[in-house]
Design a protein around this motif. Structure first.
Motif, short mmCIF file in Angstrom:
data_model
loop_
_atom_site.label_atom_id
_atom_site.label_comp_id
_atom_site.label_asym_id
_atom_site.label_seq_id
_atom_site.Cartn_x
_atom_site.Cartn_y
_atom_site.Cartn_z
N HIS A 160 -6.47 22.36 -0.48
CA HIS A 160 -5.70 23.11 -1.36
C HIS A 160 -5.18 24.75 -0.77
O HIS A 160 -5.09 25.61 -1.60
CB HIS A 160 -6.20 23.28 -2.82
N HIS A 203 -0.87 23.56 2.19
CA HIS A 203 -0.56 22.70 1.19
C HIS A 203 0.62 23.35 0.19
O HIS A 203 1.71 22.84 0.07
CB HIS A 203 -1.88 22.31 0.19
N ASP A 232 4.38 17.68 -5.29
CA ASP A 232 2.97 17.68 -4.92
C ASP A 232 2.40 16.24 -4.57
O ASP A 232 1.45 16.13 -3.88
CB ASP A 232 2.26 18.49 -6.44
N ARG A 282 -6.10 15.40 3.77
CA ARG A 282 -6.55 16.18 2.53
C ARG A 282 -7.64 15.51 1.76
O ARG A 282 -8.61 16.34 1.41
CB ARG A 282 -5.47 16.68 1.65
N HIS A 312 1.66 26.50 -8.21
CA HIS A 312 1.16 25.33 -9.17
C HIS A 312 -0.11 24.91 -9.07
O HIS A 312 -0.78 24.47 -9.62
CB HIS A 312 1.96 23.95 -8.53
N ASP A 313 -0.90 25.68 -7.95
CA ASP A 313 -2.52 25.16 -7.80
C ASP A 313 -3.36 26.48 -8.00
O ASP A 313 -4.40 26.62 -8.04
CB ASP A 313 -2.68 24.69 -6.37
NI NI Z 1 -1.12 20.95 -5.24
#
Ligand code: NI
Ligand code: ADP
Length: 221
Positions: A27, A31, A122, A134, A60-61
């Motif tokens: 992440h 990413h 995503d 990942r 978003h993360d």
């Molecule tokens: Ni993500």
């Protein structure tokens, strides 16, 4: 001074880059970079609001439960600082809140086209060659085994069960990655997912062929 949309996006890129450096579970900034690029592509194909999609993809993360237990509201604080109109900020926060996968038994929560686009971007980064890389990065950074044949996959009924999961990394393919193709929202993402999904299947077939090499021989008994 009113910052232009481009300005806000560039400032957000700088902010997210500095917050995500050194992240070792898949992440990291790259990413976010890939999800942002993919989200821009899908947003154009699906004619959704590009500004909302770009900011949501970038952020978003940043408050994700997997590596930020406090859920500190960093995205909210950042959007407030950017001085966005209230309803634009709300739209972006709604995307961020609904994007994450929460277990096989939990339905998709993304309802707006912008949330669907970011979620698809995503999820495309979770499958294919990069998705595989990942997943093992995540497993390694959490001290998980690559595979353990004594521990079969579980279809988690809800988010609580999914969160508690400590299983080996191959199980994640069955508990999430292989399910994603049929849980995408947009036609443009579904088209891209075909090849990436097939690559997951090819990888698993090769993995188990190697794992089971000579498995029935006398020396194994
Ligand atoms: Ni993500
Ligand atoms: P989401 O927002 O849907 O949770 P992300 O893109 O933030 O998805 O990241 C999820 C990725 O992290 C997975 O696709 C996988 O690569 C990795 N990951 C998460 N949980 C696990 C797990 N239990 N085992 C291996 N990898 C995992």
């Amino acid at each position: 001074m009113t910052a232009t949309a481009d300005n806000i996006i560039q400032k957000t890129i700088d902010f997210v880059k500095s917050s995500s450096s050194g992240e070792a579970s898949g992440h990291d900034w790259w990413h976010i970079f890939r999800v942002h690029n993919m989200a821009v592509y899908l947003a154009r194909e699906e004619k959704s609001d590009l500004f909302v999609v770009e900011l949501a993809a970038l952020l978003h993360d940043i408050d994700d439960w997997k590596f930020n237990a406090q859920g500190s509201g960093k995205a909210f604080a950042w959007l407030t600082q950017c001085g966005l109109q209230e309803n634009t900020g709300q739209q972006i926060l709604e995307v961020i809140d609904t994007v994450s996968y929460k277990g096989a038994g939990e339905p998709n929560q993304a309802t707006t086209i912008e949330a669907q686009v970011v979620q698809d971007a995503d999820r495309l980064d979770a499958i294919g060659a990069i998705g595989i890389a990942r997943t093992f990065a995540f497993g390694g950074s959490h001290g998980r085994e690559i595979y353990n044949p004594q521990c079969p996959p579980v279809m988690h009924a809800n988010f609580e069960a999914y969160k508690k999961n400590q299983s080996h990394t191959i199980n994640h393919f069955y508990e999430k990655l292989l399910l994603l193709k049929d849980r995408l929202n947009t036609y443009s993402a579904k088209a891209l997912a075909e090849e990436r999904h097939a690559f997951l299947e090819k990888f698993l077939a090769a993995f188990f062929a190697e794992w089971n090499f000579n498995a029935g021989s006398e020396t194994q008994k």
